[in-house]
Design a protein around this motif. Structure first.
Motif, PDB file in Angstrom:
ATOM      1  N   THR A  14       2.610   1.860  -3.430  1.00 29.63           N
ATOM      2  CA  THR A  14       1.742   1.951  -4.605  1.00 29.63           C
ATOM      3  C   THR A  14       2.101   3.130  -5.508  1.00 29.63           C
ATOM      4  O   THR A  14       2.182   2.984  -6.728  1.00 29.63           O
ATOM      5  CB  THR A  14       0.262   2.035  -4.175  1.00 29.63           C
ATOM      6  N   PHE A  31      -4.000  -2.963  -4.611  1.00 31.17           N
ATOM      7  CA  PHE A  31      -3.538  -4.308  -4.281  1.00 31.17           C
ATOM      8  C   PHE A  31      -4.608  -5.037  -3.473  1.00 31.17           C
ATOM      9  O   PHE A  31      -5.198  -4.476  -2.553  1.00 31.17           O
ATOM     10  CB  PHE A  31      -2.231  -4.260  -3.484  1.00 31.17           C
ATOM     11  N   ARG A  42       3.415   2.789  -9.291  1.00 28.84           N
ATOM     12  CA  ARG A  42       2.660   3.413 -10.383  1.00 28.84           C
ATOM     13  C   ARG A  42       3.566   4.330 -11.209  1.00 28.84           C
ATOM     14  O   ARG A  42       3.476   4.369 -12.436  1.00 28.84           O
ATOM     15  CB  ARG A  42       1.478   4.194  -9.822  1.00 28.84           C
ATOM     16  N   GLU A  50       0.845  -1.210   0.000  1.00 28.86           N
ATOM     17  CA  GLU A  50       0.000   0.000   0.000  1.00 28.86           C
ATOM     18  C   GLU A  50       0.876   1.255   0.000  1.00 28.86           C
ATOM     19  O   GLU A  50       0.607   2.210  -0.722  1.00 28.86           O
ATOM     20  CB  GLU A  50      -0.914   0.008   1.227  1.00 28.86           C
ATOM     21  N   ILE A  71      -3.515   1.861  -9.125  1.00 31.60           N
ATOM     22  CA  ILE A  71      -3.245   0.485  -8.716  1.00 31.60           C
ATOM     23  C   ILE A  71      -3.848   0.235  -7.340  1.00 31.60           C
ATOM     24  O   ILE A  71      -3.682   1.037  -6.420  1.00 31.60           O
ATOM     25  CB  ILE A  71      -1.729   0.219  -8.691  1.00 31.60           C
TER      26      ILE A  71
END
Length: 122
Positions: free
Chosen positions: A71, A92, A75, A68, A90
């Motif tokens: 991310t 997860f 990206r 997290e 994105i």
């Protein structure tokens, strides 16, 4: 046509995200993981990345927290590597399908052993 593009982009993202996590992300919380699938929306703006985490519940939680936090970085690297007009957001998600499959195999093995022991007795 859109669905096919989303599927192709998903496959490409799966490969690139796996490589980025393996080679670029240095967060110690991220343990041994496998990217199992990537679902891209038809408008190509959102990608759900399904990951399987090897380890206990604590390791899974830490790995998901690490992903997290990483991310934005992931990206950014995707934007540099994959030439698309808009780099997808994105998200997860933990994929427990491997655990589920292992549990089913365990249950089937147990049933088979019970059947064999019943045959030996009867």
């Amino acid at each position: 046509m859109k669905r096919q593009r989303a599927r192709r982009l998903g496959e490409l993202l799966k490969k690139e995200i796996s490589d980025i996590i393996l080679r670029e992300v240095k967060d110690p919380r991220i343990g041994f993981i496998s990217v199992t699938d990537v679902e891209v929306s038809n408008d190509l703006r959102h990608a759900k990345v399904f990951v399987s985490v090897y380890g206990d519940e604590k390791e899974r939680k830490e790995t998901m927290e690490g992903l997290e936090k990483a991310t934005g970085y992931i990206r950014k690297l995707i934007g540099e590597r994959v030439k698309v007009y808009y780099t997808p957001e994105i998200l997860f998600r933990y994929d427990d399908s491997l655990e589920h499959g292992a549990r089913i195999n365990e249950l089937l093995k147990k049933v088979k052993e019970e059947e064999e022991s019943d045959r030996e007795e009867g």
